[in-house]
Design an enzyme around this catalytic site. Structure first.
Site, PDB file in Angstrom:
ATOM      1  N   SER A  34       1.143 -23.147  -4.424  1.00  0.00           N
ATOM      2  CA  SER A  34       0.222 -22.562  -3.442  1.00  0.00           C
ATOM      3  C   SER A  34       0.282 -23.361  -2.137  1.00  0.00           C
ATOM      4  O   SER A  34       0.142 -22.794  -1.051  1.00  0.00           O
ATOM      5  CB  SER A  34      -1.213 -22.554  -3.980  1.00  0.00           C
ATOM      6  OG  SER A  34      -1.309 -21.696  -5.079  1.00  0.00           O
TER       7      SER A  34
ATOM      8  N   ARG B 104       5.292 -28.413 -13.547  1.00  0.00           N
ATOM      9  CA  ARG B 104       6.504 -28.148 -12.776  1.00  0.00           C
ATOM     10  C   ARG B 104       7.418 -29.355 -12.705  1.00  0.00           C
ATOM     11  O   ARG B 104       8.626 -29.226 -12.580  1.00  0.00           O
ATOM     12  CB  ARG B 104       6.135 -27.711 -11.343  1.00  0.00           C
ATOM     13  CG  ARG B 104       5.590 -26.302 -11.279  1.00  0.00           C
ATOM     14  CD  ARG B 104       4.861 -26.086  -9.992  1.00  0.00           C
ATOM     15  NE  ARG B 104       3.641 -26.875  -9.977  1.00  0.00           N
ATOM     16  CZ  ARG B 104       2.690 -26.768  -9.055  1.00  0.00           C
ATOM     17  NH1 ARG B 104       2.846 -25.939  -8.048  1.00  0.00           N
ATOM     18  NH2 ARG B 104       1.606 -27.507  -9.122  1.00  0.00           N
TER      19      ARG B 104
ATOM     20  N   LYS C 264     -14.141 -28.981  -0.969  1.00  0.00           N
ATOM     21  CA  LYS C 264     -12.774 -28.616  -0.591  1.00  0.00           C
ATOM     22  C   LYS C 264     -12.785 -27.414   0.346  1.00  0.00           C
ATOM     23  O   LYS C 264     -13.636 -26.521   0.202  1.00  0.00           O
ATOM     24  CB  LYS C 264     -12.017 -28.225  -1.875  1.00  0.00           C
ATOM     25  CG  LYS C 264     -10.675 -28.962  -2.057  1.00  0.00           C
ATOM     26  CD  LYS C 264     -10.114 -28.725  -3.435  1.00  0.00           C
ATOM     27  CE  LYS C 264      -8.659 -28.309  -3.381  1.00  0.00           C
ATOM     28  NZ  LYS C 264      -8.101 -28.101  -4.726  1.00  0.00           N
TER      29      LYS C 264
ATOM     30  N   HIS D 211       2.066 -18.747 -11.028  1.00  0.00           N
ATOM     31  CA  HIS D 211       0.847 -18.592 -11.841  1.00  0.00           C
ATOM     32  C   HIS D 211       0.975 -17.367 -12.759  1.00  0.00           C
ATOM     33  O   HIS D 211       0.617 -17.422 -13.931  1.00  0.00           O
ATOM     34  CB  HIS D 211      -0.388 -18.378 -10.953  1.00  0.00           C
ATOM     35  CG  HIS D 211      -0.752 -19.536 -10.068  1.00  0.00           C
ATOM     36  ND1 HIS D 211      -0.940 -19.418  -8.718  1.00  0.00           N
ATOM     37  CD2 HIS D 211      -0.986 -20.848 -10.360  1.00  0.00           C
ATOM     38  CE1 HIS D 211      -1.276 -20.589  -8.201  1.00  0.00           C
ATOM     39  NE2 HIS D 211      -1.308 -21.482  -9.165  1.00  0.00           N
TER      40      HIS D 211
HETATM   41  P1  ADP Z   1      -5.124 -26.744  -8.827  1.00  0.00           P
HETATM   42  O1  ADP Z   1      -5.777 -26.798  -7.481  1.00  0.00           O
HETATM   43  O2  ADP Z   1      -6.078 -26.921  -9.968  1.00  0.00           O
HETATM   44  O3  ADP Z   1      -3.873 -27.570  -8.993  1.00  0.00           O
HETATM   45  P2  ADP Z   1      -3.412 -24.444  -8.611  1.00  0.00           P
HETATM   46  O4  ADP Z   1      -3.904 -23.071  -8.308  1.00  0.00           O
HETATM   47  O5  ADP Z   1      -2.575 -25.117  -7.577  1.00  0.00           O
HETATM   48  O6  ADP Z   1      -4.710 -25.243  -8.960  1.00  0.00           O
HETATM   49  O7  ADP Z   1      -2.607 -24.456  -9.974  1.00  0.00           O
HETATM   50  C1  ADP Z   1      -3.195 -24.042 -11.175  1.00  0.00           C
HETATM   51  C2  ADP Z   1      -2.249 -24.301 -12.340  1.00  0.00           C
HETATM   52  O8  ADP Z   1      -1.084 -23.511 -12.192  1.00  0.00           O
HETATM   53  C3  ADP Z   1      -1.751 -25.748 -12.471  1.00  0.00           C
HETATM   54  O9  ADP Z   1      -1.703 -26.073 -13.842  1.00  0.00           O
HETATM   55  C4  ADP Z   1      -0.372 -25.695 -11.931  1.00  0.00           C
HETATM   56  O10 ADP Z   1       0.441 -26.690 -12.528  1.00  0.00           O
HETATM   57  C5  ADP Z   1       0.060 -24.308 -12.352  1.00  0.00           C
HETATM   58  N1  ADP Z   1       1.131 -23.819 -11.500  1.00  0.00           N
HETATM   59  C6  ADP Z   1       1.105 -23.700 -10.162  1.00  0.00           C
HETATM   60  N2  ADP Z   1       2.278 -23.217  -9.695  1.00  0.00           N
HETATM   61  C7  ADP Z   1       3.076 -23.020 -10.775  1.00  0.00           C
HETATM   62  C8  ADP Z   1       4.417 -22.583 -10.967  1.00  0.00           C
HETATM   63  N3  ADP Z   1       5.178 -22.271  -9.922  1.00  0.00           N
HETATM   64  N4  ADP Z   1       4.890 -22.497 -12.216  1.00  0.00           N
HETATM   65  C9  ADP Z   1       4.116 -22.867 -13.264  1.00  0.00           C
HETATM   66  N5  ADP Z   1       2.858 -23.324 -13.159  1.00  0.00           N
HETATM   67  C10 ADP Z   1       2.327 -23.408 -11.941  1.00  0.00           C
END
Ligand code: ADP
Length: 151
Positions: free
Chosen positions: A128, A90, A41, A17
């Site tokens: 995550s 990703r 959730k 992120h």
């Molecule tokens: P959500 O529950 O909305 O998917 P996340 O917190 O998991 O929220 O992810 C938020 C955003 O960050 C998403 O667009 C996801 O694709 C991006 N993201 C998560 N991990 C990575 C990573 N390792 N590299 C690039 N983008 C990421």
């Protein structure tokens, strides 16, 4: 003023992120990293904790703000004057999911554009979900977390 919202659960925020936000800084005047709160959730970390981590991680980035919202992302964007949503890709399954959401947000958000950045190879394996599994299994998740997060 070009304002983007970077919505997510950030449960917890990962190095993936952070890399995405840093790469997007030159593209926007302001980026609001916003935690989407879904009452249906359940999260591993509570909202206060996730907000606190985001604030710590982005403390030295003047154009990055931290917030949270309930209900629709598009509504939130409209309420803060953001015409852009930032998301990361990703892999192909991210793409399939994001494509539909982005098309919907464009319609319900009155022309909001989602800007996608492809994950850097060094971060594309980080999620995550994986971090939560490591934590639940009592492993060391620190290689995937920003230095500001001390578990
Ligand atoms: P959500 O529950 O909305 O998917 P996340 O917190 O998991 O929220 O992810 C938020 C955003 O960050 C998403 O667009 C996801 O694709 C991006 N993201 C998560 N991990 C990575 C990573 N390792 N590299 C690039 N983008 C990421």
């Amino acid at each position: 003023m070009k304002i983007a919202v970077f919505p997510g659960s950030f449960d917890p925020i990962t190095k993936g992120h952070v890399d995405l936000v840093k790469r997007a800084i030159p593209l926007f005047d302001k980026i609001i990293v916003a935690i989407g709160v879904n009452s249906q959730k359940s999260y591993l970390f509570d909202l206060e904790q996730r907000v606190e981590w985001l604030e710590k991680v982005f403390a030295n980035y003047p154009t990055v703000e931290v917030s949270y919202f309930e209900k629709l992302t598009a509504r939130y964007c409209n309420s803060v004057g953001a015409r852009y949503i930032l998301r990361g890709l990703r892999n192909a399954s991210d793409f399939d999911y994001e494509k539909t959401i982005s098309q919907l947000n464009n319609i319900i958000g009155d022309g909001i554009e989602t800007v996608f950045l492809i994950a850097q190879p060094g971060f594309s394996h980080i999620s995550s979900t994986i971090v939560r599994e490591i934590i639940k299994g009592e492993g060391d998740a620190s290689p995937f977390l920003p230095e500001e997060i001390d578990l």
